[in-house]
Design a protein around this motif. Structure first.
Motif, PDB file in Angstrom:
ATOM      1  N   LYS A 130       0.729  -1.279   0.038  1.00  0.00           N
ATOM      2  CA  LYS A 130      -0.062   0.036   0.046  1.00  0.00           C
ATOM      3  C   LYS A 130       0.875   1.320  -0.125  1.00  0.00           C
ATOM      4  CE  LYS A 130      -3.589   2.922   1.084  1.00  0.00           C
ATOM      5  NZ  LYS A 130      -4.497   3.090   0.024  1.00  0.00           N
ATOM      6  N   TYR A 131       1.880   1.304   1.017  1.00  0.00           N
ATOM      7  CA  TYR A 131       2.748   2.503   1.019  1.00  0.00           C
ATOM      8  C   TYR A 131       3.687   2.679  -0.167  1.00  0.00           C
ATOM      9  CZ  TYR A 131       0.965   4.151   5.681  1.00  0.00           C
ATOM     10  OH  TYR A 131       0.323   4.620   6.442  1.00  0.00           O
ATOM     11  N   PHE A 132       4.090   1.509  -0.629  1.00  0.00           N
ATOM     12  CA  PHE A 132       4.938   1.620  -2.114  1.00  0.00           C
ATOM     13  C   PHE A 132       4.083   2.151  -3.003  1.00  0.00           C
ATOM     14  CE2 PHE A 132       6.047  -0.655  -5.883  1.00  0.00           C
ATOM     15  CZ  PHE A 132       7.323  -0.001  -6.137  1.00  0.00           C
ATOM     16  N   ILE A 133       2.777   1.688  -3.285  1.00  0.00           N
ATOM     17  CA  ILE A 133       1.991   2.380  -4.374  1.00  0.00           C
ATOM     18  C   ILE A 133       1.919   3.737  -4.262  1.00  0.00           C
ATOM     19  CG2 ILE A 133      -0.194   2.085  -5.463  1.00  0.00           C
ATOM     20  CD1 ILE A 133      -0.088  -0.790  -4.958  1.00  0.00           C
ATOM     21  N   ALA A 134       1.355   4.004  -2.904  1.00  0.00           N
ATOM     22  CA  ALA A 134       1.316   5.486  -2.503  1.00  0.00           C
ATOM     23  C   ALA A 134       2.492   6.336  -2.938  1.00  0.00           C
ATOM     24  CB  ALA A 134       0.915   5.866  -1.217  1.00  0.00           C
ATOM     25  N   LEU A 195      21.814  -2.598  -2.610  1.00  0.00           N
ATOM     26  CA  LEU A 195      21.923  -1.332  -3.434  1.00  0.00           C
ATOM     27  C   LEU A 195      21.029  -0.250  -2.916  1.00  0.00           C
ATOM     28  CD1 LEU A 195      22.429  -2.417  -7.250  1.00  0.00           C
ATOM     29  CD2 LEU A 195      24.242  -1.332  -5.352  1.00  0.00           C
ATOM     30  N   LEU A 196      19.703  -0.595  -2.649  1.00  0.00           N
ATOM     31  CA  LEU A 196      18.759   0.738  -2.067  1.00  0.00           C
ATOM     32  C   LEU A 196      19.301   0.770  -0.714  1.00  0.00           C
ATOM     33  CD1 LEU A 196      15.490  -0.890  -3.585  1.00  0.00           C
ATOM     34  CD2 LEU A 196      16.622   1.355  -4.003  1.00  0.00           C
ATOM     35  N   VAL A 197      19.674  -0.053   0.168  1.00  0.00           N
ATOM     36  CA  VAL A 197      19.971  -0.002   1.531  1.00  0.00           C
ATOM     37  C   VAL A 197      21.131   0.932   1.526  1.00  0.00           C
ATOM     38  CG1 VAL A 197      20.821  -1.003   3.545  1.00  0.00           C
ATOM     39  CG2 VAL A 197      18.862  -2.051   2.538  1.00  0.00           C
ATOM     40  N   ILE A 198      22.080   0.905   0.793  1.00  0.00           N
ATOM     41  CA  ILE A 198      23.359   1.634   0.832  1.00  0.00           C
ATOM     42  C   ILE A 198      23.054   3.030   0.231  1.00  0.00           C
ATOM     43  CG2 ILE A 198      25.731   1.754  -0.162  1.00  0.00           C
ATOM     44  CD1 ILE A 198      26.013  -1.133  -0.248  1.00  0.00           C
ATOM     45  N   ALA A 341      10.021   0.219  -1.654  1.00  0.00           N
ATOM     46  CA  ALA A 341      10.558  -0.855  -2.599  1.00  0.00           C
ATOM     47  C   ALA A 341      11.719  -1.621  -1.865  1.00  0.00           C
ATOM     48  CB  ALA A 341      11.095  -0.335  -3.632  1.00  0.00           C
ATOM     49  N   MET A 342      12.392  -1.072  -1.132  1.00  0.00           N
ATOM     50  CA  MET A 342      13.496  -1.801  -0.314  1.00  0.00           C
ATOM     51  C   MET A 342      12.799  -2.809   0.747  1.00  0.00           C
ATOM     52  SD  MET A 342      15.236  -2.084   2.790  1.00  0.00           S
ATOM     53  CE  MET A 342      14.785  -0.423   3.335  1.00  0.00           C
TER      54      MET A 342
END
Length: 485
Positions: A130-134, A195-198, A341-342
Motif C-alpha cells: 500500500k505505501y509503496f504504491i502511494a 543497493l537500495l539500503v546503501i 521498495a526496499m
C-alpha cells in the motif's frame, strides 16, 4: 528402521548413518544458499525493530552487545539448524525426529512457528505494498497525514486485497521450487535490496533540517546517537535489558527457531563449506541490520528530534517515516518510494522462507507434491490473514497479554510465535544437541566437507551452557514471569 519411507536410519552409540532413498532439490551452489538464507534473515524485523531497539537501548551499547551475541549465540543456533537440515535432508517437522526419536514434538513446535507467523506477516506485507504504491504514484504526502495508516488498516476490503496480492507473489515463488523459485528470486532481489539500503543510508547521512525554533539538526548527529554508546545512568538492570533485547532481535535477524534454516540447510550439498556459508550469512545480515539503523535513525532524528526516535514497530514504519519523507520536500517522494521498495523486497524474501519451511514440512511428512503442499499452506495463510485483517475492524477487541502489552489478533499471534514458541524451540534444540545426542553430531556434520571449524570449542560451550541459560531467562521475561529485568 524406516522413517517416512525416505531414509534408512541406524543408530549405533549415538552415531547416525543416513542413506537418502529419494532425490531432493538443492541449491545450485553456496552463493544461492547464502543469498536465500540472507534474504530470509533480512526482513521486517531487521528494518523496523533493529533501529528502534538501537535508539531505545543507548545506540552503540546495543550495537556492541548485538555484535558479540551474533558471533556467539546467533552463530551457535544458526550453525545447529543448518547442520541439522543438511544432515537429515529433511524439513523441521521431520528432521528432529531423525536426530532423536523422542524429539518429534520439537519438530512440531518448530513447524507451528512459521504456520502462525506467515498469515500476519503477509498482512504487514500488504501494508508495505500500500505505501509503496502511494509513494510510487506521487501520493506520499497523503500517506504522511494523521489518521492515514489507521484509516487504511481499519477499512473492510483494501487490506484483504493487498494481503492476497502479497501472498500470491510469495506463493508463486514457492510454487516454482528451490532453484527456479527461491534461489533465482534471491539472486535478483538481494543485490537490488543491498543497493537500495546503501543508497538510502548515504542519503540519510547527508540531510539537515532547521526546525521552527531555528535549531539545525543533521543526519550525522543522528548517526552519532546511533553508534556512540550512551552509558549515562547505566545500571546492571538496564544492561541486562539491553542484552535481552539484542538477543531477542537475533531471532528475527537470523531466522532461527522458526524451522527456516533447517529447511534451507536440507537443500545444501554435502560438499559445501558450511563454516564459510554461515560466516557470510552472519556478515550479510549484520551489515544490513546496521545499515537499517543508518537509514532510519539519522533521518528520523533530523526531522523529528529525539522524541521521534521513540516510535516502534508499525508506528515507526507507517507513521513516523512517511512524515519524515514529506518533510524532505520534492525528493521525499522519491526516497520514500525507494525505501518502501526496499522494505517490500525484504518482506518478500522473508515471507518466502517462512512459507517454504511449512511447505517442505508438509512434503516430507505427508509425501505430497510441492504444488499441493503450497496450495494447502496458501489457503491456511489466506484464512489466517483475513482473520488478522478483521481484527482491526469487525473482530476488534483489546486484551492484556501476560507481559502487560495490550493486544488484538495480530499481537496475540505474534506473542505466541515469538515470545513463547521460538524460545521453547531454541531451548529444546540446545538441550537435544548439547546433552542428548551431544555436540559432536553437529561438529562432524560441519566438518564433513573437510573444512576447519575454528569455533568448535566456543560452539560446545555455547550450546551446552551459555545459550540455554540465556534462552530460559529470555523466555521467562517474554512471558512476563521475570519482571525484575
Amino acid at each position: 528402521m524406516w522413517i517416512s519411507g525416505l531414509f534408512k536410519v541406524s543408530i549405533i552409540e549415538g552415531k547416525y548413518d543416513m542413506k537418502q532413498e529419494k532425490s531432493r532439490n538443492s541449491f545450485s551452489g553456496s552463493i544461492g544458499f547464502v543469498l536465500a538464507a540472507a534474504g530470509s534473515a533480512v526482513g521486517l524485523g531487521n528494518i523496523w525493530r533493529f533501529p528502534y531497539l538501537a535508539a531505545k537501548d543507548g545506540g552503540g551499547l546495543f550495537l556492541v552487545l548485538y555484535l558479540i551475541l551474533a558471533l556467539t549465540f546467533g552463530f551457535t543456533l544458526l550453525t545447529t539448524e543448518v547442520a541439522i537440515g543438511r544432515k537429515t535432508k529433511q524439513s523441521p517437522l521431520t528432521a528432529y525426529g531423525l536426530i532423536h526419536k523422542k524429539a518429534k514434538p520439537l519438530g512440531i513446535f518448530a513447524c507451528l512457528v512459521p504456520v502462525i507467523i506467515l498469515p500476519y506477516y503477509c498482512v504487514i506485507g500488504g501494508w508495505v505494498v500500500k505505501y509503496f504504491i502511494a509513494f510510487l504514484t506521487g501520493e506520499g504526502r497523503m500517506a504522511a497525514e494523521d489518521g492515514y495508516f489507521t484509516g487504511f488498516i481499519t477499512s473492510d476490503i483494501q487490506p484483504m486485497v493487498l494481503l492476497f496480492v502479497f501472498l500470491f507473489a510469495v506463493a508463486f515463488i514457492v510454487f516454482r521450487g528451490v532453484n527456479k523459485g527461491i534461489e533465482a528470486s534471491s539472486k535478483i532481489i538481494m543485490p537490488l535490496l543491498l543497493l537500495l539500503v546503501i543508497g538510502i543510508s548515504f542519503f540519510s547521512l547527508t540531510i539537515q533540517h532547521t526546525d521552527d525554533g531555528g535549531a539545525v539538526r543533521t543526519g550525522m548527529e543522528g548517526f552519532q546517537i546511533y553508534v556512540i554508546p550512551n552509558l549515562e545512568g547505566l545500571t546492571v538492570q538496564r544492561f541486562f535489558t539491553v542484552l535481552l533485547d539484542a538477543m531477542s532481535q537475533l531471532f528475527f535477524s537470523l531466522s532461527v527457531a522458526m524451522g527456516i534454516m533447517i529447511s534451507y540447510g536440507s537443500y545444501v550439498s554435502d560438499d559445501a563449506n558450511l563454516v564459510k556459508s554461515i560466516n557470510q550469512i552472519e556478515i550479510f545480515d549484520t551489515l544490513v541490520a546496521f545499515l537499517a539503523g543508518v537509514m532510519i535513525i539519522p533521518a528520523v532524528y533530523t526531522f523529528m528530534g529525539r522524541e521521534g526516535m521513540e516510535a516502534s514497530g508499525p508506528s515507526l514504519m507507517f507513521v513516523s517515516l512517511p512524515k519524515v519523507f514529506a518533510a524532505m520536500g520534492g525528493v521525499g517522494n522519491v526516497i520514500g518510494c525507494m525505501f518502501f521498495a526496499m522494505v517490500l523486497f525484504a518482506a518478500l524474501t522473508s515471507a518466502v522462507s517462512v512459507m517454504e519451511a511449512v511447505v517442505s514440512s508438509f512434503m516430507d511428512e505427508f509425501h505430497i507434491t510441492r504444488i499441493k503442499a503450497a496450495v494447502i499452506e496458501t489457503v491456511i495463510a489466506l484464512a489466517g490473514g483475513i482473520l488478522v485483517c478483521l481484527g482491526y475492524n469487525k473482530l476488534y477487541f483489546d486484551i492484556v497479554l501476560p507481559n502487560g502489552a495490550h493486544a488484538q489478533i495480530l499481537d496475540i499471534m505474534d506473542y505466541i510465535s515469538n515470545n513463547a514458541l521460538m524460545p521453547v524451540v531454541a531451548i529444546g534444540t540446545c538441550v537435544l544437541i548439547g546433552w542428548v545426542v551431544k555436540p559432536k553430531v553437529i561438529i562432524d556434520e560441519v566438518e564433513k566437507s573437510g573444512c576447519s571449524f575454528s569455533r568448535r570449542k566456543l560452539y560446545v560451550v555455547m550450546i551446552q551452557y551459555v545459550a540455554p541459560v540465556l534462552l530460559v531467562v529470555l523466555l521467562l521475561k517474554s512471558i512476563g514471569l521475570l519482571n525484575i529485568i
